[in-house]
Enzyme design. Structure first.
Site, PDB file in Angstrom:
ATOM      1  N   CYS A   1       0.815  -1.224   0.000  1.00 43.32           N
ATOM      2  CA  CYS A   1       0.000   0.000   0.000  1.00 43.32           C
ATOM      3  C   CYS A   1       0.849   1.275   0.000  1.00 43.32           C
ATOM      4  O   CYS A   1       0.323   2.364  -0.223  1.00 43.32           O
ATOM      5  CB  CYS A   1      -0.942  -0.009   1.190  1.00 43.32           C
TER       6      CYS A   1
ATOM      7  N   HIS B   1      -3.299   6.842   2.490  1.00 44.36           N
ATOM      8  CA  HIS B   1      -3.794   5.544   1.998  1.00 44.36           C
ATOM      9  C   HIS B   1      -5.181   5.231   2.577  1.00 44.36           C
ATOM     10  O   HIS B   1      -5.410   5.327   3.791  1.00 44.36           O
ATOM     11  CB  HIS B   1      -2.791   4.446   2.377  1.00 44.36           C
TER      12      HIS B   1
ATOM     13  N   ASN C   1     -10.404  -0.694  -0.017  1.00 42.15           N
ATOM     14  CA  ASN C   1      -8.958  -0.517   0.076  1.00 42.15           C
ATOM     15  C   ASN C   1      -8.335  -1.087  -1.206  1.00 42.15           C
ATOM     16  O   ASN C   1      -8.338  -2.298  -1.412  1.00 42.15           O
ATOM     17  CB  ASN C   1      -8.454  -1.260   1.325  1.00 42.15           C
TER      18      ASN C   1
HETATM   19  O1  UT7 Z   1      -3.945  -1.464   3.593  1.00 42.54           O
HETATM   20  C1  UT7 Z   1      -3.479  -1.802   4.859  1.00 42.54           C
HETATM   21  C2  UT7 Z   1      -4.009  -3.123   5.208  1.00 42.54           C
HETATM   22  N1  UT7 Z   1      -5.122  -3.289   6.041  1.00 42.54           N
HETATM   23  C3  UT7 Z   1      -5.668  -2.458   6.964  1.00 42.54           C
HETATM   24  O2  UT7 Z   1      -5.391  -1.319   7.088  1.00 42.54           O
HETATM   25  C4  UT7 Z   1      -6.697  -3.070   7.862  1.00 42.54           C
HETATM   26  C5  UT7 Z   1      -6.633  -2.551   9.277  1.00 42.54           C
HETATM   27  N2  UT7 Z   1      -7.607  -3.213  10.138  1.00 42.54           N
HETATM   28  C6  UT7 Z   1      -8.938  -3.007  10.037  1.00 42.54           C
HETATM   29  O3  UT7 Z   1      -9.392  -2.234   9.198  1.00 42.54           O
HETATM   30  C7  UT7 Z   1      -9.820  -3.696  11.046  1.00 42.54           C
HETATM   31  O4  UT7 Z   1      -9.043  -4.429  11.946  1.00 42.54           O
HETATM   32  C8  UT7 Z   1     -10.882  -4.661  10.394  1.00 42.54           C
HETATM   33  C9  UT7 Z   1     -11.918  -3.848   9.628  1.00 42.54           C
HETATM   34  C10 UT7 Z   1     -10.215  -5.658   9.464  1.00 42.54           C
HETATM   35  C11 UT7 Z   1     -11.615  -5.446  11.471  1.00 42.54           C
HETATM   36  O5  UT7 Z   1     -12.219  -4.530  12.365  1.00 42.54           O
HETATM   37  P1  UT7 Z   1     -12.021  -4.682  13.940  1.00 42.54           P
HETATM   38  O6  UT7 Z   1     -12.775  -3.605  14.568  1.00 42.54           O
HETATM   39  O7  UT7 Z   1     -10.537  -4.759  14.211  1.00 42.54           O
HETATM   40  O8  UT7 Z   1     -12.731  -6.057  14.213  1.00 42.54           O
HETATM   41  P2  UT7 Z   1     -12.179  -7.297  15.040  1.00 42.54           P
HETATM   42  O9  UT7 Z   1     -11.313  -8.130  14.188  1.00 42.54           O
HETATM   43  O10 UT7 Z   1     -11.657  -6.825  16.374  1.00 42.54           O
HETATM   44  O11 UT7 Z   1     -13.529  -8.071  15.337  1.00 42.54           O
HETATM   45  C12 UT7 Z   1     -14.544  -7.522  16.192  1.00 42.54           C
HETATM   46  C13 UT7 Z   1     -15.742  -8.444  16.156  1.00 42.54           C
HETATM   47  C14 UT7 Z   1     -15.394  -9.904  16.354  1.00 42.54           C
HETATM   48  O12 UT7 Z   1     -16.496 -10.503  17.008  1.00 42.54           O
HETATM   49  P3  UT7 Z   1     -16.428 -10.792  18.603  1.00 42.54           P
HETATM   50  O13 UT7 Z   1     -15.242 -11.695  18.796  1.00 42.54           O
HETATM   51  O14 UT7 Z   1     -16.275  -9.464  19.243  1.00 42.54           O
HETATM   52  O15 UT7 Z   1     -17.751 -11.448  18.880  1.00 42.54           O
HETATM   53  C15 UT7 Z   1     -15.306 -10.439  14.954  1.00 42.54           C
HETATM   54  O16 UT7 Z   1     -15.560 -11.820  14.887  1.00 42.54           O
HETATM   55  O17 UT7 Z   1     -16.348  -8.354  14.860  1.00 42.54           O
HETATM   56  C16 UT7 Z   1     -16.392  -9.657  14.266  1.00 42.54           C
HETATM   57  N3  UT7 Z   1     -16.170  -9.480  12.828  1.00 42.54           N
HETATM   58  C17 UT7 Z   1     -17.140  -9.256  11.960  1.00 42.54           C
HETATM   59  N4  UT7 Z   1     -18.480  -9.160  12.101  1.00 42.54           N
HETATM   60  C18 UT7 Z   1     -19.190  -8.919  11.005  1.00 42.54           C
HETATM   61  C19 UT7 Z   1     -14.960  -9.462  12.185  1.00 42.54           C
HETATM   62  N5  UT7 Z   1     -15.156  -9.240  10.880  1.00 42.54           N
HETATM   63  C20 UT7 Z   1     -16.502  -9.119  10.722  1.00 42.54           C
HETATM   64  C21 UT7 Z   1     -17.318  -8.874   9.592  1.00 42.54           C
HETATM   65  N6  UT7 Z   1     -18.650  -8.779   9.786  1.00 42.54           N
HETATM   66  N7  UT7 Z   1     -16.807  -8.723   8.356  1.00 42.54           N
END
Ligand code: UT7
Length: 320
Positions: free
Chosen positions: A111, A245, A275
């Site tokens: 990125c 980005h 993204n």
């Molecule tokens: O280009 C550079 C590369 N990438 C990035 O910049 C990505 C950076 N990270 C992010 O954008 C975020 O970490 C994500 C959008 C990928 C994930 O968001 P988050 O707020 O960090 O979610 P999480 O992984 O902490 O998950 C929170 C909850 C979990 O459920 P529990 O354990 O709290 O019950 C996940 O299982 O949300 C759940 N979850 C989802 N629910 C619905 C994770 N992904 C999803 C989903 N839909 N797609």
């Protein structure tokens, strides 16, 4: 001597996939995706190749710059999702646009690819080697996405952006690039074996520790911006636009807050594209340019971050 951008272009694939469509593939929903990422839809390359998108964006940038392809001396394509390993995308773009005189090669800095391509062209200018460059970033991330993994498939999109750069009289800005290979494990993709939404072993697709990348971004991007400003003796209030980005709206909001800046100075178009890795900065730059939002003399700070890990930034004066 300074580097200036004198034309921009972009291309987004025709097929649009909204959040409801993703919810048909994995257990998620539109409200969650919007709230946690800001993304509403993404463009997916069903028929377009990475080279096709790169060449279309390049042609539009060349037209916008009002130059002929023969004037281009250097083509750098940033991509992590080239169609083939050989020949490189930049040589294919050279062929497509008829830039016969140009030297052409690819870089893969995920990125951060566009900002690093900008820095490289600027360094070639400073070395006295070239005066006109075309930098392109193009990605077909949908081919590298595991469409059964809701942690990644909600995020990524396909597209391309390009800019024509020229060496001119004027202030030179120093760029900043950093890397941390010890954190490479946080965002990986083993290889590229085939295109389409087929199923390969998981390691062949993008695998990401979202929380680690999120923490890295909200910590490092403000540091990067401060370092770029300090290195160039530019005050933060002199920057008109922070073009960062487009990974996640919460990252952009956090960075703006850290720096005490209003969120409008961090423009966003990730709601439409998701993204798109290296392509996100030039896609946004082209959008701002074509909307007439960039005024002569605006100071723009570009900041990229991503896999590697890598992070990189620079400053440019618009239209000077
Ligand atoms: O280009 C550079 C590369 N990438 C990035 O910049 C990505 C950076 N990270 C992010 O954008 C975020 O970490 C994500 C959008 C990928 C994930 O968001 P988050 O707020 O960090 O979610 P999480 O992984 O902490 O998950 C929170 C909850 C979990 O459920 P529990 O354990 O709290 O019950 C996940 O299982 O949300 C759940 N979850 C989802 N629910 C619905 C994770 N992904 C999803 C989903 N839909 N797609």
């Amino acid at each position: 001597m300074s580097a200036v951008i004198c034309g921009t272009g972009s291309y987004a694939p025709a097929y649009i996939m909204d959040n409801d469509k993703i919810a048909e593939l994995v257990e998620t929903n539109d409200a969650w995706i919007r709230e946690r990422t800001g993304i509403r839809q993404r463009h997916i390359a069903k028929t377009e190749t990475t080279v096709y998108m790169a060449a279309e964006a390049a042609k539009r940038a060349i037209e916008n710059a009002g130059i002929s392809p023969e004037e281009i001396e250097l083509i750098i394509v940033a991509t992590l999702s080239s169609d083939v390993i050989l020949p490189c995308s930049a040589c294919e773009v050279q062929k497509e646009i008829g830039a016969d005189r140009a030297a052409a090669f690819d870089i893969n800095a995920a990125c951060s690819g566009f900002t690093i391509a900008y820095n490289m062209a600027d360094a070639f200018f400073e070395a006295g080697q070239y005066q006109t460059a075309l930098i392109v970033a193009a990605e077909s991330l949908s081919h590298l996405t595991d469409w059964t993994d809701r942690g990644t498939c909600i995020l990524f999109g396909d597209g391309a952006g390009a800019a024509v750069m020229k060496k001119k009289q004027g202030r030179h800005y120093f760029s900043v690039t950093h890397s941390d290979g010890t954190k490479g494990w946080t965002l990986t993709c083993k290889n590229r074996l085939e295109t389409g939404m087929g199923q390969l072993p998981r390691e062949y697709y993008i695998d990401m520790n979202g929380q680690e990348i999120f923490k890295f971004a909200v910590r490092k991007v403000p540091e990067l911006i401060r370092e770029v400003l300090q290195k160039n003796n530019v005050r933060q209030e002199e920057i008109t636009w922070f073009v960062v980005h487009q990974a996640n709206s919460r990252i952009l909001e956090s960075v703006a807050k850290h720096l005490g800046e209003p969120s409008w100075k961090f423009p966003m178009n990730l709601q439409h594209y998701g993204n798109t890795s290296s392509a996100s900065i030039p896609l946004l730059l082209d959008e701002l340019n074509r909307q007439g939002k960039l005024k002569k003399g605006d100071k723009i700070l570009l900041a990229g971050f991503g896999a590697g890990l890598t992070w990189s930034g620079n400053i440019l004066d618009w239209g000077m």
